[in-house]
Design a protein around this motif. Sequence first.
Motif, PDB file in Angstrom:
ATOM      1  N   GLY B 206       0.800  -1.233   0.000  1.00  0.00           N
ATOM      2  CA  GLY B 206       0.000   0.000   0.000  1.00  0.00           C
ATOM      3  C   GLY B 206       0.823   1.268   0.000  1.00  0.00           C
ATOM      4  O   GLY B 206       0.293   2.360  -0.098  1.00  0.00           O
ATOM      5  N   GLY B 207       2.119   1.141   0.129  1.00  0.00           N
ATOM      6  CA  GLY B 207       2.921   2.348   0.096  1.00  0.00           C
ATOM      7  C   GLY B 207       4.136   2.279   1.003  1.00  0.00           C
ATOM      8  O   GLY B 207       5.253   2.539   0.593  1.00  0.00           O
ATOM      9  N   TYR B 320      -8.892  11.132  -0.446  1.00  0.00           N
ATOM     10  CA  TYR B 320      -7.597  10.477  -0.572  1.00  0.00           C
ATOM     11  C   TYR B 320      -7.031  10.110   0.792  1.00  0.00           C
ATOM     12  O   TYR B 320      -6.529   9.004   1.005  1.00  0.00           O
ATOM     13  CB  TYR B 320      -6.660  11.418  -1.321  1.00  0.00           C
ATOM     14  CG  TYR B 320      -5.240  10.964  -1.427  1.00  0.00           C
ATOM     15  CD1 TYR B 320      -4.918   9.811  -2.130  1.00  0.00           C
ATOM     16  CD2 TYR B 320      -4.214  11.701  -0.828  1.00  0.00           C
ATOM     17  CE1 TYR B 320      -3.606   9.392  -2.237  1.00  0.00           C
ATOM     18  CE2 TYR B 320      -2.904  11.291  -0.934  1.00  0.00           C
ATOM     19  CZ  TYR B 320      -2.603  10.143  -1.628  1.00  0.00           C
ATOM     20  OH  TYR B 320      -1.315   9.737  -1.716  1.00  0.00           O
TER      21      TYR B 320
END
Lengths: 250, 576
Positions: B206-207, B320
Amino acid sequence: MIKLTIDGKKIQTGKNTTILMAARENRIKIPTLCHHDGLSPLANCRLCVVEVTEKGRTKVVTSCNYKVAEGMSVETKTENIIAMRKMIVELLASRSPNVKLVRELADEMGIKDTRFVLENEKCILCGLCVHVCSEFIGARAITFSGHGSEKIVSAPLGSSAKDCLGCGACVEVCPAQCITMKDIEEARTYSSGDHEHLGPARLIHNWNVRVLWKKCRVCGNMFPPPSPMKYLKEEKPLPKQFFETCEKCQ
Amino acid sequence: MKVKSIRDLNKLKSEGEKLLRPKNIRVQVGTTPYALSRKARDVIEKLKKELDQQNIDATVVRVGCVGICYEEPVVEVIIPGKPKVTYGSITVDKVPSLVKAISKGKAVKKYALYRTDQEEIICSGKTFSYASRVPSDYKKIPLACEFKFFQPQVRIALRNAGIINPDSIEEYVARGGYSALSKALTKMTPEKVIDVVIKADVRGRGGGGFPAGLKWKTCREAKGKEKYVLCNCSEGDPGIGMHKTLIESDPHSILEGLIIGGYAIGAMEGYIYLHYGYASGKEKLLKAIDQANEYGLLGKNILGSDFSFSIILKEGAGAYVCGESTALMATLEGRSGEPRPKYIHTAEKGLWDCPTNLNNVETWCNIPPIISRGAGWYGKIGTKSSKGTKVISLTGNVNRSCLAEVPMGTTMKEVINKLGGGIVKGTKLKAIGVGGPPAGLLPASLADLPIDFDELVKAGSLLGSGGMIVMNDKTCVVDMARFFIKFLEEESCGRCFPCREGIKRMREILDGLSAGIGKDEDIDLLQEIVDCLSEASLCDLGKSAPNVVRSTLRYFREEYKIHIQQQVCPSKRCTM
Ligand SMILES: Cc1cc2nc3c(=O)[nH]c(=O)nc-3n(C[C@H](O)[C@H](O)[C@H](O)COP(=O)(O)O)c2cc1C
Ligand code: SF4
Ligand code: SF4
Ligand code: FES
């Protein structure tokens, strides 16, 4: 007891203490804007950043919500930390150049001019008003709305804060002193023609409310919304039916 | 039917095999929203009509996405005993000639992209052979492994994408689905499952690239009666379709991963957090959850074991920042989607203050094959510190936008050239943005860097969610930085001072630069804001927001200077 060092000074303090509390116990000053002793940490302003070294790893944390731990070493005034705080204050001084506390902070840090376009916001968006109202008073009368640079505090949906009790806790905790509150002797209905007289009331302009005096549940006398600040300062919970009872009958 | 044992699962498997490889002809059409926008639905109708008219015994099946977006609608034809043939850009007018060829058992070379003689089934490691003998007319069609788009790929998370009907649990099981769950429940203790995930060294997709196994272990060991496992399908990055492809092509792989995670961690409930307003994904997931419940793969006593688990689908707020772990949990609790300070790990105190483990969808999709085939198998793929593969969504100034999965360690250049078909003609590569808005822009000279969590961070970027934007020499980096910063300014929750005020000021300065009124001091001022935000912000949005400015200041400082000193934009993007 927990042993740690802050700025090289050996310190002992209780478990569950935050770095900020430990520093204050030892007269080490760390600037804060969104911290209130009687409320849980918000960690919004980030002014209280410090450098923490634990198990050989160094990181930047906010001292108002970071708990002390055995063997930890804290630096509150490194070059890096000072630079960050200065940038935060410069940003703030550009948003709210006329807020007294902000000006004082800027002076203290030697920030004369800001390098950004000046605005004139009275509220610094620390969040304390919303926090005290929800966490301590339990009224949840006001909220944040919008996001990013459009964020504001207001009554829900920007209308009138119908759950506001008029206690003035928000006014008291606001570091920017930008919430205005006034007592009037005679509130009236707004309709034209025959006014209905409603008696004494308290106005809080920011939340667009008018709170009428209430009848005490004990003596039956009318009384203004009582101030909860004594309890907040002493970090004691409010007594039951606090807002229904006048000061004399409390 | 409830699946209560391995025998029952095998029954389901053989049903699925009959669907995947029927005695008649199987024609499969990709039907992701993008394919549909290119008239895939009309193609299906036409196919059905033509096949009917010609009295051909064939089934037309809707499948997910193989990732060759630029060739949608993609149609695959499986004639028993013949290689599978993949056709690209099939329009309604091409259908009759295609069907005619099918009726004769032939392939149409001019529409064909590639053929598949045999296929590895990732979950079992076995090979399935479509044809033992390749007819001569098929031989002229290149093999899938000769097709440039597939050359660099290893498809683990996307193992079933474009191959199975996402609405069919049977087809999923036929490809080795739910066998990992069955293995975990019957042959492994929860600790053993975690041990495999730790050994496989899967890092979060996911990052952040945080080791999944460690997170699971912390969560398992955390005190608390109730625990939760969550799947992050938020995907607020603009123009990236990774989560969507996974959900719409293979929803059961997400469920299986999550159920295994629940078993390992000791959770009884799992939540899938979906981007708001994403109707097609919601439908697919709900259907998959219903099926899994019906077959007893979710609910009480899964596969006849003591383990019970349910999955709830939640639609998020759509911002976001709601993809950030603490904001996501706040949204799930019904509070406003703002990040919270988290010095206590959410693995210990997360959703409703219970130990909670959040992983990205792609991370979850990787779990079943790892359990089935073991950490040793997984460890052979990828680099030393980044194991496995990464799904990449490639966009920007490349010849072909696409979605693909490559082993970690593949260079960005390979991705651009092989998957993207190179840079748009007549232009040169200038910069690469990996990982969406919070990532940094890397210069063309670093195109040889491998896709690897640590290497990209060292260079000043992030692998992030794997969105890769390629920019050619017509791009102005100041303008690009401004574009990203504007996005982040709008998406910042506004809670903490540095992020809220700092991003806005960076945007103002960049606005000035691109309007030709920049000052020499602006560069230092930007740098000061960058340094403050990246450490003092409350959540990773604010901490990573400056990456784009920091990296462009590092690699493209000259371009900033030209904007300031000569008041011109070398790429003629900024209007001064
Ligand atoms: C602003 C922001 C947005 C994020 N958006 C997503 C997202 O859309 N999807 C996602 O999986 N993770 C996202 N993340 C990362 C999550 O916070 C979290 O780290 C991740 O879901 C953990 O799963 P992993 O360890 O499997 O990667 C985001 C983080 C931040 C700070
Ligand atoms: S009104 Fe005052 S207390 Fe409330 S957010 Fe603004 S500055 Fe803080
Ligand atoms: S860093 Fe930005 S997004 Fe994160 S909490 Fe602070 S203001 Fe909100
Ligand atoms: S006082 Fe710690 S963040 Fe505001």
